[in-house]
Design a protein around this motif. Structure first.
Motif, PDB file in Angstrom:
ATOM      1  N   PRO A 180       0.826  -1.205   0.000  1.00 56.95           N
ATOM      2  CA  PRO A 180       0.000   0.000   0.000  1.00 56.95           C
ATOM      3  C   PRO A 180       0.863   1.259   0.000  1.00 56.95           C
ATOM      4  O   PRO A 180       1.942   1.292   0.604  1.00 56.95           O
ATOM      5  CB  PRO A 180      -0.802  -0.103   1.298  1.00 56.95           C
ATOM      6  CG  PRO A 180      -0.775  -1.551   1.656  1.00 56.95           C
ATOM      7  CD  PRO A 180       0.542  -2.076   1.137  1.00 56.95           C
ATOM      8  N   PRO A 181       0.387   2.296  -0.663  1.00 52.53           N
ATOM      9  CA  PRO A 181       1.152   3.545  -0.722  1.00 52.53           C
ATOM     10  C   PRO A 181       1.180   4.245   0.636  1.00 52.53           C
ATOM     11  O   PRO A 181       0.254   4.111   1.435  1.00 52.53           O
ATOM     12  CB  PRO A 181       0.382   4.384  -1.742  1.00 52.53           C
ATOM     13  CG  PRO A 181      -1.011   3.835  -1.699  1.00 52.53           C
ATOM     14  CD  PRO A 181      -0.868   2.376  -1.401  1.00 52.53           C
ATOM     15  N   HIS A 182       2.239   4.963   0.870  1.00 54.76           N
ATOM     16  CA  HIS A 182       2.346   5.783   2.075  1.00 54.76           C
ATOM     17  C   HIS A 182       1.270   6.863   2.019  1.00 54.76           C
ATOM     18  O   HIS A 182       0.902   7.346   0.944  1.00 54.76           O
ATOM     19  CB  HIS A 182       3.742   6.418   2.139  1.00 54.76           C
ATOM     20  CG  HIS A 182       4.024   7.102   3.421  1.00 54.76           C
ATOM     21  ND1 HIS A 182       3.579   8.373   3.701  1.00 54.76           N
ATOM     22  CD2 HIS A 182       4.694   6.673   4.519  1.00 54.76           C
ATOM     23  CE1 HIS A 182       3.965   8.719   4.916  1.00 54.76           C
ATOM     24  NE2 HIS A 182       4.648   7.692   5.431  1.00 54.76           N
TER      25      HIS A 182
ATOM     26  N   GLY B  51      -2.238  11.156  -0.433  1.00 54.17           N
ATOM     27  CA  GLY B  51      -2.721  12.531  -0.374  1.00 54.17           C
ATOM     28  C   GLY B  51      -2.218  13.372  -1.535  1.00 54.17           C
ATOM     29  O   GLY B  51      -2.990  14.112  -2.158  1.00 54.17           O
ATOM     30  N   ALA B  52      -0.942  13.248  -1.849  1.00 55.45           N
ATOM     31  CA  ALA B  52      -0.360  14.042  -2.932  1.00 55.45           C
ATOM     32  C   ALA B  52      -0.979  13.671  -4.281  1.00 55.45           C
ATOM     33  O   ALA B  52      -1.339  14.550  -5.072  1.00 55.45           O
ATOM     34  CB  ALA B  52       1.153  13.854  -2.971  1.00 55.45           C
ATOM     35  N   TYR B  53      -1.108  12.379  -4.560  1.00 53.91           N
ATOM     36  CA  TYR B  53      -1.690  11.939  -5.828  1.00 53.91           C
ATOM     37  C   TYR B  53      -3.147  12.379  -5.943  1.00 53.91           C
ATOM     38  O   TYR B  53      -3.575  12.880  -6.978  1.00 53.91           O
ATOM     39  CB  TYR B  53      -1.613  10.424  -5.960  1.00 53.91           C
ATOM     40  CG  TYR B  53      -0.281   9.851  -6.387  1.00 53.91           C
ATOM     41  CD1 TYR B  53       0.908  10.567  -6.289  1.00 53.91           C
ATOM     42  CD2 TYR B  53      -0.203   8.555  -6.877  1.00 53.91           C
ATOM     43  CE1 TYR B  53       2.112  10.002  -6.676  1.00 53.91           C
ATOM     44  CE2 TYR B  53       0.994   7.983  -7.269  1.00 53.91           C
ATOM     45  CZ  TYR B  53       2.153   8.713  -7.164  1.00 53.91           C
ATOM     46  OH  TYR B  53       3.335   8.146  -7.553  1.00 53.91           O
TER      47      TYR B  53
ATOM     48  N   GLN C 209      -5.811  10.752   4.999  1.00 58.92           N
ATOM     49  CA  GLN C 209      -5.350  10.983   6.370  1.00 58.92           C
ATOM     50  C   GLN C 209      -4.587   9.799   6.946  1.00 58.92           C
ATOM     51  O   GLN C 209      -4.027   9.894   8.032  1.00 58.92           O
ATOM     52  CB  GLN C 209      -6.545  11.297   7.278  1.00 58.92           C
ATOM     53  CG  GLN C 209      -7.269  12.572   6.909  1.00 58.92           C
ATOM     54  CD  GLN C 209      -8.634  12.690   7.592  1.00 58.92           C
ATOM     55  OE1 GLN C 209      -9.098  11.779   8.272  1.00 58.92           O
ATOM     56  NE2 GLN C 209      -9.278  13.824   7.388  1.00 58.92           N
ATOM     57  N   GLY C 210      -4.564   8.684   6.241  1.00 61.86           N
ATOM     58  CA  GLY C 210      -3.872   7.503   6.733  1.00 61.86           C
ATOM     59  C   GLY C 210      -4.660   6.718   7.759  1.00 61.86           C
ATOM     60  O   GLY C 210      -4.129   5.817   8.404  1.00 61.86           O
ATOM     61  N   LYS C 211      -5.930   7.026   7.907  1.00 63.90           N
ATOM     62  CA  LYS C 211      -6.777   6.297   8.854  1.00 63.90           C
ATOM     63  C   LYS C 211      -7.193   4.934   8.302  1.00 63.90           C
ATOM     64  O   LYS C 211      -7.601   4.057   9.052  1.00 63.90           O
ATOM     65  CB  LYS C 211      -8.031   7.104   9.191  1.00 63.90           C
ATOM     66  CG  LYS C 211      -7.738   8.361   9.973  1.00 63.90           C
ATOM     67  CD  LYS C 211      -9.010   9.120  10.285  1.00 63.90           C
ATOM     68  CE  LYS C 211      -8.705  10.370  11.089  1.00 63.90           C
ATOM     69  NZ  LYS C 211      -9.929  11.155  11.349  1.00 63.90           N
ATOM     70  N   ARG C 212      -7.115   4.789   7.004  1.00 65.00           N
ATOM     71  CA  ARG C 212      -7.490   3.552   6.336  1.00 65.00           C
ATOM     72  C   ARG C 212      -6.523   3.339   5.169  1.00 65.00           C
ATOM     73  O   ARG C 212      -6.149   4.281   4.492  1.00 65.00           O
ATOM     74  CB  ARG C 212      -8.922   3.652   5.846  1.00 65.00           C
ATOM     75  CG  ARG C 212      -9.517   2.358   5.375  1.00 65.00           C
ATOM     76  CD  ARG C 212     -10.962   2.550   4.954  1.00 65.00           C
ATOM     77  NE  ARG C 212     -11.853   2.720   6.080  1.00 65.00           N
ATOM     78  CZ  ARG C 212     -12.565   1.743   6.628  1.00 65.00           C
ATOM     79  NH1 ARG C 212     -12.448   0.517   6.155  1.00 65.00           N
ATOM     80  NH2 ARG C 212     -13.391   1.986   7.619  1.00 65.00           N
ATOM     81  N   THR C 213      -6.142   2.095   4.948  1.00 65.06           N
ATOM     82  CA  THR C 213      -5.255   1.750   3.836  1.00 65.06           C
ATOM     83  C   THR C 213      -6.059   1.625   2.551  1.00 65.06           C
ATOM     84  O   THR C 213      -7.130   1.012   2.543  1.00 65.06           O
ATOM     85  CB  THR C 213      -4.538   0.410   4.129  1.00 65.06           C
ATOM     86  OG1 THR C 213      -3.806   0.552   5.347  1.00 65.06           O
ATOM     87  CG2 THR C 213      -3.580   0.041   3.018  1.00 65.06           C
TER      88      THR C 213
END
Length: 127
Positions: free
Chosen positions: A52-54, A59-61, A95-99
């Motif tokens: 999975p992406p960081h 967010g950037a993409y 936000q990184g709360k979910r992959t």
């Protein structure tokens, strides 16, 4: 043989779409994050070692895409494009709360020209 007209029509439709894809506009890359500081495993297929992406990449993409395409400026519209039922999912991914699941991410990569579209072999027509 009866029933084979539909696969032929769909094949022509798919070829036309792939040819149209070659005419997609070329946009400048995102500049929000330095991608060279992150592993490239988020660009691979599952069988090639996909990870999975960081969160920073997600967010950037997504923000770059949304800024580039006004029709998808909202998280709700991006969610709909990716087949998700809720804009909350997009926010959670950012936000990184979910992959981000592989299928959703891969679809996004293909739509943005970062990954090739997979064309599967037809082994037989089993009508």
């Amino acid at each position: 043989m009866r029933g084979f007209f539909l696969p032929e029509a769909r094949r022509r439709e798919a070829i036309a779409q792939m040819e149209a894809n070659l005419q997609a506009p070329k946009l400048p890359p995102q500049t929000e994050v330095d991608e060279s500081t992150y592993p490239k495993t988020h660009l691979l297929r599952e069988r090639e070692g996909w990870e999975p992406p960081h969160t920073d990449i997600v967010g950037a993409y997504f923000r770059h895409f949304q800024a580039s395409f006004k029709d998808y400026h909202s998280d709700g519209r991006l969610a709909a494009l990716l087949g998700l039922s809720s804009d909350r999912r997009i926010r959670e991914f950012k936000q990184g709360k979910r992959t981000v699941p592989y299928g959703v991410w891969r679809q996004f990569l293909v739509m943005t020209g970062r990954a090739p579209q997979d064309v599967l072999p037809v082994l037989a027509y089993m009508a």
